[in-house]
Design an enzyme around this catalytic site. Structure first.
Site, PDB file in Angstrom:
ATOM      1  N   ASP A  83      17.791  10.138 -76.005  1.00  0.00           N
ATOM      2  CA  ASP A  83      17.426   9.868 -74.607  1.00  0.00           C
ATOM      3  C   ASP A  83      16.719  11.058 -73.954  1.00  0.00           C
ATOM      4  O   ASP A  83      17.123  12.210 -74.112  1.00  0.00           O
ATOM      5  CB  ASP A  83      18.686   9.589 -73.787  1.00  0.00           C
ATOM      6  N   ASP A 135      19.863  -1.996 -77.795  1.00  0.00           N
ATOM      7  CA  ASP A 135      20.400  -0.654 -78.049  1.00  0.00           C
ATOM      8  C   ASP A 135      21.189  -0.611 -79.365  1.00  0.00           C
ATOM      9  O   ASP A 135      21.311  -1.631 -80.061  1.00  0.00           O
ATOM     10  CB  ASP A 135      21.269  -0.249 -76.846  1.00  0.00           C
TER      11      ASP A 135
HETATM   12  C1  GLA Z   1      21.542   4.536 -74.579  1.00  0.00           C
HETATM   13  C2  GLA Z   1      20.048   4.306 -74.467  1.00  0.00           C
HETATM   14  C3  GLA Z   1      19.608   4.553 -73.035  1.00  0.00           C
HETATM   15  C4  GLA Z   1      20.364   3.627 -72.085  1.00  0.00           C
HETATM   16  C5  GLA Z   1      21.868   3.828 -72.268  1.00  0.00           C
HETATM   17  C6  GLA Z   1      22.670   2.792 -71.503  1.00  0.00           C
HETATM   18  O1  GLA Z   1      21.870   5.870 -74.356  1.00  0.00           O
HETATM   19  O2  GLA Z   1      19.355   5.139 -75.344  1.00  0.00           O
HETATM   20  O3  GLA Z   1      18.212   4.336 -72.898  1.00  0.00           O
HETATM   21  O4  GLA Z   1      20.016   2.298 -72.349  1.00  0.00           O
HETATM   22  O5  GLA Z   1      22.242   3.724 -73.639  1.00  0.00           O
HETATM   23  O6  GLA Z   1      24.035   2.899 -71.711  1.00  0.00           O
END
Ligand code: GLA
Length: 397
Positions: free
Chosen positions: A187, A130
């Site tokens: 997301d 991430d």
């Molecule tokens: C980010 C990523 C998500 C998930 C969250 C976890 O938002 O894009 O896919 O992994 O972190 O905290």
């Protein structure tokens, strides 16, 4: 190790985030592994079981190594990897190219070698990496490159999933730093569209992918990733409860179908994000639709692209080894007749007749090039179209 052989088709599996968010435990992950076997998902190709954020303890050990949270993962990550491997599946884990993960746990920036070695020792097969925490002034190529190098140096094949949200065009460098997939958007949330809220709805992501126009970046071993599946999710799923987005109802059956159809048409990684111990029959039927999964996993590895975009009617297609998939999407709120001729799509048009397969019903027929359907609101008709006559094509797919 060298990643050249990895992810020749889009990775498929299950990831804990959308289902359980930060409350994930080793029991949830074991249950997901068991469910992949029991539901038959493993047998259609879903193989990675990935633990997302929040698996780690709040502090590293003295050497800066990550430790599993002793309450949520008391058996430790190596034991969990064994459990997953014993079921014929592969094990994935999560960290971030910053000081901390998105939920504030210790992460990997500056400790890439040490963590890659830990992951390899534990039997990790997939790393989702991430973009949260302090970047210490280092740009994305530098930070993701450091982890790519560390993964190459360990004696284990580990698929490298770059989760940088498309901020610095990872499709342009993801493959060069050793990545097999790279997130191209923010997301996804379990909603059709969002406004100013956190995350993107399903229709928003398809729009974003169309705008980005990055199909050329995708080929076997390197995948544009429009984020994990929200199929089967709604207000009660872990991510929906965790994030600030207002989610009033579950994705409807037709929204689930369009969502899954588009991810397959894009040749996207298929990471299931629903609680499989509690999934409805129609959700499992959708995730195991062999015609759609075959489109996703087609060996050419191309990304589907739009052929026609009108306010309520869209036509998309994806060239396949033996023809193409064509999708007719009704974005409107009333049933719509959508028609297209194969000449307007990615179907190779050498011949004068085409075998057509309806990916929802399994029905097959022959066409002289015209494709049409009456499509329900928010629905998508998906055809697999193969040049040649029906008898020649009916033995394939
Ligand atoms: C980010 C990523 C998500 C998930 C969250 C976890 O938002 O894009 O896919 O992994 O972190 O905290």
């Amino acid at each position: 190790m060298t990643g050249d052989r990895l992810a020749r088709t889009p990775p498929m599996g299950w990831n804990s985030w959308n289902a359980h968010s930060c409350a994930v435990t080793e029991a949830d992950v074991r249950a997901a592994a068991d469910a992949l076997v029991d539901t038959g998902l493993r047998d259609v190709g879903y193989e990675y079981v990935v633990v997302d954020d929040c698996w780690m303890a709040g502090e590293t050990d003295d050497a800066g190594r990550l430790r599993a949270d002793p309450d949520a993962f008391p058996s430790g990550m190596a034991a969990l990897a064994d459990y997953v491997h014993d079921r014929g599946l592969k094990f994935g884990i999560y960290s971030s190219a910053g000081s901390h993960t998105c939920q504030g746990y210790p992460a990997t920036l500056g400790r890439e070698r040490r963590h890659a070695e830990q992951f390899a020792d534990w039997g990790v097969d997939y790393l989702k990496y991430d973009n949260c925490g302090d970047h210490r002034g280092r740009d994305a190529v530098d930070r993701y490159g450091a982890m790519g190098e560390a993964l190459r140096a360990v004696d284990r094949d580990i698929v490298y999933s770059i989760c940088e949200w498309g901020e610095s065009a990872p499709w342009a460098w993801g493959r060069n730093v050793g990545g097999q997939l790279w997130r191209v958007t923010d997301d996804a949330v379990a909603k059709w569209t969002t406004g100013d809220e956190f995350g993107l709805g399903i229709a928003d992501i398809v729009d974003r992918v169309a705008e980005l126009d990055i199909a050329a970046a995708q080929a076997p071993g390197g995948w544009n990733d429009p984020d994990m599946l929200q199929v089967g999710n709604g207000p009660e799923s872990g991510q929906s409860r965790h994030e600030p987005t207002d989610i009033e109802r579950p994705l409807s059956p037709v929204e689930n179908r369009t969502h899954f159809a588009f991810w397959c048409l894009l040749g996207a990684p298929l990471m299931v994000g629903t609680d499989l111990t509690d999934a409805r029959g129609d959700v499992l039927d959708l995730l195991t639709n062999e015609h759609l999964v075959a489109i996703d996993q087609d060996p050419l590895g191309l990304q589907g692209t739009p052929d026609r975009r009108e306010p309520t009617r869209e036509v998309w297609s994806k060239r396949l080894r033996d023809g193409a998939a064509v999708a007719l999407w009704n974005r409107g709120e009333a049933p719509a007749d959508i028609r297209v001729h194969v000449d307007e799509t990615s179907v190779p048009t050498a011949g004068d007749r085409y075998a057509v397969l309806d990916c929802w019903t399994g029905e097959r027929w022959e066409s002289l090039g015209e494709l049409s359907a009456t499509v329900e609101p928010r629905g998508t008709a998906v055809f697999r179209v193969t040049p040649g006559d029906y008898s020649a094509a009916s033995s394939t797919s």
